[in-house]
Design a protein around this motif. Structure first.
Motif, PDB file in Angstrom:
ATOM      1  N   LEU A  74      31.189  57.642  52.667  1.00 30.05           N
ATOM      2  CA  LEU A  74      31.709  57.766  51.309  1.00 30.05           C
ATOM      3  C   LEU A  74      31.692  56.433  50.572  1.00 30.05           C
ATOM      4  O   LEU A  74      31.356  56.369  49.386  1.00 30.05           O
ATOM      5  CB  LEU A  74      33.127  58.340  51.333  1.00 30.05           C
ATOM      6  N   GLU A  75      32.041  55.352  51.254  1.00 28.72           N
ATOM      7  CA  GLU A  75      32.027  54.038  50.626  1.00 28.72           C
ATOM      8  C   GLU A  75      30.613  53.609  50.251  1.00 28.72           C
ATOM      9  O   GLU A  75      30.396  53.024  49.197  1.00 28.72           O
ATOM     10  CB  GLU A  75      32.654  52.992  51.549  1.00 28.72           C
ATOM     11  N   SER A  76      29.634  53.887  51.112  1.00 31.59           N
ATOM     12  CA  SER A  76      28.260  53.508  50.787  1.00 31.59           C
ATOM     13  C   SER A  76      27.745  54.319  49.601  1.00 31.59           C
ATOM     14  O   SER A  76      27.046  53.783  48.735  1.00 31.59           O
ATOM     15  CB  SER A  76      27.346  53.682  51.989  1.00 31.59           C
ATOM     16  N   GLU A  77      28.099  55.605  49.526  1.00 29.20           N
ATOM     17  CA  GLU A  77      27.700  56.417  48.377  1.00 29.20           C
ATOM     18  C   GLU A  77      28.363  55.905  47.097  1.00 29.20           C
ATOM     19  O   GLU A  77      27.736  55.850  46.044  1.00 29.20           O
ATOM     20  CB  GLU A  77      28.075  57.872  48.604  1.00 29.20           C
ATOM     21  N   LYS A  78      29.615  55.524  47.205  1.00 30.35           N
ATOM     22  CA  LYS A  78      30.338  55.009  46.040  1.00 30.35           C
ATOM     23  C   LYS A  78      29.704  53.715  45.546  1.00 30.35           C
ATOM     24  O   LYS A  78      29.490  53.534  44.342  1.00 30.35           O
ATOM     25  CB  LYS A  78      31.801  54.769  46.407  1.00 30.35           C
ATOM     26  N   ARG A  79      29.378  52.798  46.449  1.00 28.35           N
ATOM     27  CA  ARG A  79      28.762  51.530  46.052  1.00 28.35           C
ATOM     28  C   ARG A  79      27.377  51.740  45.476  1.00 28.35           C
ATOM     29  O   ARG A  79      26.983  51.053  44.536  1.00 28.35           O
ATOM     30  CB  ARG A  79      28.709  50.588  47.239  1.00 28.35           C
ATOM     31  N   ALA A  80      26.635  52.690  46.018  1.00 33.15           N
ATOM     32  CA  ALA A  80      25.303  52.980  45.485  1.00 33.15           C
ATOM     33  C   ALA A  80      25.414  53.533  44.068  1.00 33.15           C
ATOM     34  O   ALA A  80      24.634  53.159  43.187  1.00 33.15           O
ATOM     35  CB  ALA A  80      24.569  53.963  46.388  1.00 33.15           C
ATOM     36  N   TRP A  81      26.377  54.410  43.827  1.00 29.45           N
ATOM     37  CA  TRP A  81      26.542  54.965  42.490  1.00 29.45           C
ATOM     38  C   TRP A  81      27.021  53.907  41.503  1.00 29.45           C
ATOM     39  O   TRP A  81      26.566  53.855  40.371  1.00 29.45           O
ATOM     40  CB  TRP A  81      27.524  56.132  42.506  1.00 29.45           C
ATOM     41  N   GLU A  82      27.952  53.040  41.943  1.00 29.42           N
ATOM     42  CA  GLU A  82      28.478  52.013  41.046  1.00 29.42           C
ATOM     43  C   GLU A  82      27.415  51.023  40.603  1.00 29.42           C
ATOM     44  O   GLU A  82      27.531  50.429  39.539  1.00 29.42           O
ATOM     45  CB  GLU A  82      29.633  51.263  41.712  1.00 29.42           C
ATOM     46  N   SER A  83      26.383  50.835  41.398  1.00 29.84           N
ATOM     47  CA  SER A  83      25.330  49.899  41.028  1.00 29.84           C
ATOM     48  C   SER A  83      24.200  50.586  40.255  1.00 29.84           C
ATOM     49  O   SER A  83      23.227  49.934  39.888  1.00 29.84           O
ATOM     50  CB  SER A  83      24.771  49.218  42.282  1.00 29.84           C
ATOM     51  N   SER A  84      24.333  51.869  39.983  1.00 30.28           N
ATOM     52  CA  SER A  84      23.288  52.593  39.266  1.00 30.28           C
ATOM     53  C   SER A  84      23.385  52.328  37.761  1.00 30.28           C
ATOM     54  O   SER A  84      24.440  51.955  37.252  1.00 30.28           O
ATOM     55  CB  SER A  84      23.403  54.101  39.530  1.00 30.28           C
ATOM     56  N   PRO A  85      22.286  52.506  37.039  1.00 32.07           N
ATOM     57  CA  PRO A  85      22.319  52.304  35.580  1.00 32.07           C
ATOM     58  C   PRO A  85      23.264  53.266  34.861  1.00 32.07           C
ATOM     59  O   PRO A  85      23.876  52.890  33.855  1.00 32.07           O
ATOM     60  CB  PRO A  85      20.873  52.565  35.151  1.00 32.07           C
ATOM     61  N   GLU A  86      23.407  54.491  35.379  1.00 29.59           N
ATOM     62  CA  GLU A  86      24.316  55.442  34.757  1.00 29.59           C
ATOM     63  C   GLU A  86      25.758  54.947  34.823  1.00 29.59           C
ATOM     64  O   GLU A  86      26.523  55.073  33.858  1.00 29.59           O
ATOM     65  CB  GLU A  86      24.224  56.819  35.431  1.00 29.59           C
ATOM     66  N   ALA A  87      26.141  54.408  35.955  1.00 31.60           N
ATOM     67  CA  ALA A  87      27.503  53.909  36.105  1.00 31.60           C
ATOM     68  C   ALA A  87      27.734  52.700  35.209  1.00 31.60           C
ATOM     69  O   ALA A  87      28.811  52.547  34.630  1.00 31.60           O
ATOM     70  CB  ALA A  87      27.776  53.546  37.560  1.00 31.60           C
ATOM     71  N   GLN A  88      26.740  51.838  35.089  1.00 29.23           N
ATOM     72  CA  GLN A  88      26.869  50.672  34.210  1.00 29.23           C
ATOM     73  C   GLN A  88      27.038  51.107  32.760  1.00 29.23           C
ATOM     74  O   GLN A  88      27.880  50.577  32.036  1.00 29.23           O
ATOM     75  CB  GLN A  88      25.640  49.764  34.353  1.00 29.23           C
ATOM     76  N   ALA A  89      26.258  52.100  32.329  1.00 23.30           N
ATOM     77  CA  ALA A  89      26.369  52.598  30.958  1.00 23.30           C
ATOM     78  C   ALA A  89      27.733  53.233  30.726  1.00 23.30           C
ATOM     79  O   ALA A  89      28.344  53.037  29.665  1.00 23.30           O
ATOM     80  CB  ALA A  89      25.267  53.610  30.685  1.00 23.30           C
ATOM     81  N   MET A  90      28.237  53.967  31.705  1.00 27.97           N
ATOM     82  CA  MET A  90      29.545  54.594  31.570  1.00 27.97           C
ATOM     83  C   MET A  90      30.648  53.536  31.510  1.00 27.97           C
ATOM     84  O   MET A  90      31.578  53.634  30.711  1.00 27.97           O
ATOM     85  CB  MET A  90      29.809  55.549  32.734  1.00 27.97           C
ATOM     86  N   ARG A  91      30.519  52.503  32.318  1.00 32.44           N
ATOM     87  CA  ARG A  91      31.510  51.432  32.333  1.00 32.44           C
ATOM     88  C   ARG A  91      31.542  50.724  30.978  1.00 32.44           C
ATOM     89  O   ARG A  91      32.604  50.408  30.447  1.00 32.44           O
ATOM     90  CB  ARG A  91      31.175  50.458  33.463  1.00 32.44           C
ATOM     91  N   GLU A  92      30.382  50.477  30.399  1.00 35.14           N
ATOM     92  CA  GLU A  92      30.330  49.830  29.093  1.00 35.14           C
ATOM     93  C   GLU A  92      30.863  50.744  27.993  1.00 35.14           C
ATOM     94  O   GLU A  92      31.519  50.289  27.063  1.00 35.14           O
ATOM     95  CB  GLU A  92      28.905  49.407  28.776  1.00 35.14           C
ATOM     96  N   ALA A  93      30.579  52.031  28.079  1.00 40.17           N
ATOM     97  CA  ALA A  93      31.043  52.972  27.057  1.00 40.17           C
ATOM     98  C   ALA A  93      32.556  53.153  27.103  1.00 40.17           C
ATOM     99  O   ALA A  93      33.181  53.367  26.062  1.00 40.17           O
ATOM    100  CB  ALA A  93      30.362  54.321  27.246  1.00 40.17           C
ATOM    101  N   LEU A  94      33.140  53.062  28.283  1.00 42.39           N
ATOM    102  CA  LEU A  94      34.578  53.282  28.421  1.00 42.39           C
ATOM    103  C   LEU A  94      35.406  52.031  28.161  1.00 42.39           C
ATOM    104  O   LEU A  94      36.627  52.103  28.110  1.00 42.39           O
ATOM    105  CB  LEU A  94      34.905  53.832  29.808  1.00 42.39           C
TER     106      LEU A  94
END
Length: 69
Positions: A37-57
Motif C-alpha cells: 500500500l505504501e509503494s502504491e501511495k508513493r507511486a501515485w503521489e509522484s504521478s502528474p495527476e497527483a501533482q496537478a491535484m495538489r496544485e489545484a487544491l
C-alpha cells in the motif's frame, strides 16, 4: 526495591503481549500488505495527476512561488 517483583511481572507481561502482537502481524501478512500500500501511495503521489491535484487544491501556491523568487 520493595515492589521489584511487581515491576518484573509488568515488564514480562508487556513483553509477552508485544511479542504476541508482532507474531500475529507477521503470521497474517500485515507487513507485506502495508509495504504494498505504501509503494502504491508513493507511486501515485509522484504521478502528474497527483501533482496537478495538489496544485489545484492549494489556493496559495501562486503566493508561495512568488515568495520563493
Amino acid at each position: 526495591m520493595r515492589f521489584m517483583g511487581w515491576y518484573l511481572k509488568i515488564v514480562a507481561g508487556g513483553a509477552a503481549i508485544g511479542a504476541a502482537m508482532e507474531l500475529f502481524m507477521i503470521h497474517t501478512g500485515f507487513y507485506e500488505k502495508v509495504t504494498m500500500l505504501e509503494s502504491e501511495k508513493r507511486a501515485w503521489e509522484s504521478s502528474p495527476e497527483a501533482q496537478a491535484m495538489r496544485e489545484a487544491l492549494n489556493p496559495w501556491h501562486k503566493n508561495e512561488e512568488h515568495e520563493r523568487r
